[in-house]
Scaffold this active site. Structure first.
Site, mmCIF file in Angstrom:
data_model
loop_
_atom_site.group_PDB
_atom_site.id
_atom_site.type_symbol
_atom_site.label_atom_id
_atom_site.label_comp_id
_atom_site.label_asym_id
_atom_site.label_seq_id
_atom_site.Cartn_x
_atom_site.Cartn_y
_atom_site.Cartn_z
ATOM 1 N N GLY A 49 0.670 -1.915 -0.043
ATOM 2 C CA GLY A 49 -0.120 0.013 0.188
ATOM 3 C C GLY A 49 0.785 1.530 -0.041
ATOM 4 N N GLN A 54 2.627 9.879 1.103
ATOM 5 C CA GLN A 54 3.781 9.745 0.968
ATOM 6 C C GLN A 54 4.781 9.358 0.371
ATOM 7 O OE1 GLN A 54 2.251 5.193 1.892
ATOM 8 N NE2 GLN A 54 4.482 5.102 3.343
ATOM 9 N N CYS A 103 6.008 -0.364 7.080
ATOM 10 C CA CYS A 103 5.454 1.576 6.731
ATOM 11 C C CYS A 103 7.363 2.163 5.463
ATOM 12 C CB CYS A 103 5.783 2.169 7.252
ATOM 13 S SG CYS A 103 4.872 3.482 6.090
ATOM 14 N N LEU A 104 7.198 2.184 3.835
ATOM 15 C CA LEU A 104 7.690 2.706 3.484
ATOM 16 C C LEU A 104 8.635 4.208 4.186
ATOM 17 C CD1 LEU A 104 6.450 1.627 0.205
ATOM 18 C CD2 LEU A 104 8.418 0.407 1.314
ATOM 19 N N HIS A 145 -4.259 1.295 8.305
ATOM 20 C CA HIS A 145 -2.774 1.869 8.268
ATOM 21 C C HIS A 145 -2.628 2.824 6.797
ATOM 22 C CE1 HIS A 145 2.211 1.469 8.078
ATOM 23 N NE2 HIS A 145 1.514 2.606 7.255
ATOM 24 N N GLU A 146 -2.932 2.645 5.680
ATOM 25 C CA GLU A 146 -2.674 3.257 4.726
ATOM 26 C C GLU A 146 -3.714 4.683 4.963
ATOM 27 O OE1 GLU A 146 -0.526 3.431 2.385
ATOM 28 O OE2 GLU A 146 -0.582 1.699 3.449
ATOM 29 N N HIS A 149 -2.534 7.155 6.816
ATOM 30 C CA HIS A 149 -1.509 8.340 6.319
ATOM 31 C C HIS A 149 -2.692 9.473 5.774
ATOM 32 C CE1 HIS A 149 2.227 5.994 5.927
ATOM 33 N NE2 HIS A 149 1.569 5.049 5.395
HETATM 34 ZN ZN ZN Z 1 2.673 3.843 5.855
#
Ligand code: ZN
Length: 177
Positions: A49, A54, A103-104, A145-146, A149
């Site tokens: 995701g 991000q 998480c990226l 989670h997404e 953001h």
């Molecule tokens: Zn993330």
């Protein structure tokens, strides 16, 4: 469009509440290019995701794709790449379960987060049509989670026990058994 880079924790855009997209923006060249670039980044990073903040865009847009990689995410059924615009979550059952999240934007770390496991998601799809889906288990965690953001939240904010924050190497050494 310039090459996109993933912004990391500490960048203030990750702490902003992203703005909703207007209907007329959804199929604009700018947004379609952004979605393509986000898809390329997600594939290159091997993630499941990615949310627009991000990649330094404070708008309510996220993509999720669960590739068919045996064992990678347990028994998770594959889920095709889907675009979620202006999403909202309704918790259908407050019972929580924990997963180790990554998480990226927080590279190299994993953290154990408990979240509700039965949610409803209302969103606009890529043509801009309203959609609703009900999600359970790990997929419910992925979406929360997404969508966090888009509200300026990171998974570490949701951790109840910061002792369960680990580097990936130590996670593999001490937590995976
Ligand atoms: Zn993330």
């Amino acid at each position: 469009m310039a090459v996109l880079e993933i912004v990391r924790m500490g960048h203030p855009i990750l702490r902003e509440v992203a703005r909703p997209l207007a209907d007329e923006e959804i199929q604009s060249p700018d947004i379609l290019q952004l979605i393509q670039a986000m898809t390329d980044i997600l594939h290159a990073a091997g993630g499941i995701g990615l949310a627009a903040p991000q990649v330094n865009r404070s708008i309510q847009l996220a993509i999720v794709e669960v590739a068919e990689i045996p064992g990678r995410y347990g028994d998770l059924p594959p889920s095709p790449l889907t675009v979620y615009i202006n999403p909202s979550i309704t918790v259908l059952s407050p019972e929580e379960e924990g997963f180790w999240e990554g998480c990226l934007s927080i590279p190299g770390l994993r953290g154990y987060v408990e979240r509700p496991q039965h949610i409803q998601v209302d969103y606009l799809d890529l043509p801009g049509e309203p959609n609703r889906m009900v999600l359970e288990g790990f997929l419910a965690t992925v979406f929360q989670h997404e969508f966090d953001h888009l509200q300026g939240k990171l998974y570490i904010d949701r951790m109840k026990d910061t002792r369960l924050l680990s580097f990936e190497e130590e996670f593999a050494q001490f937590q995976l058994d």
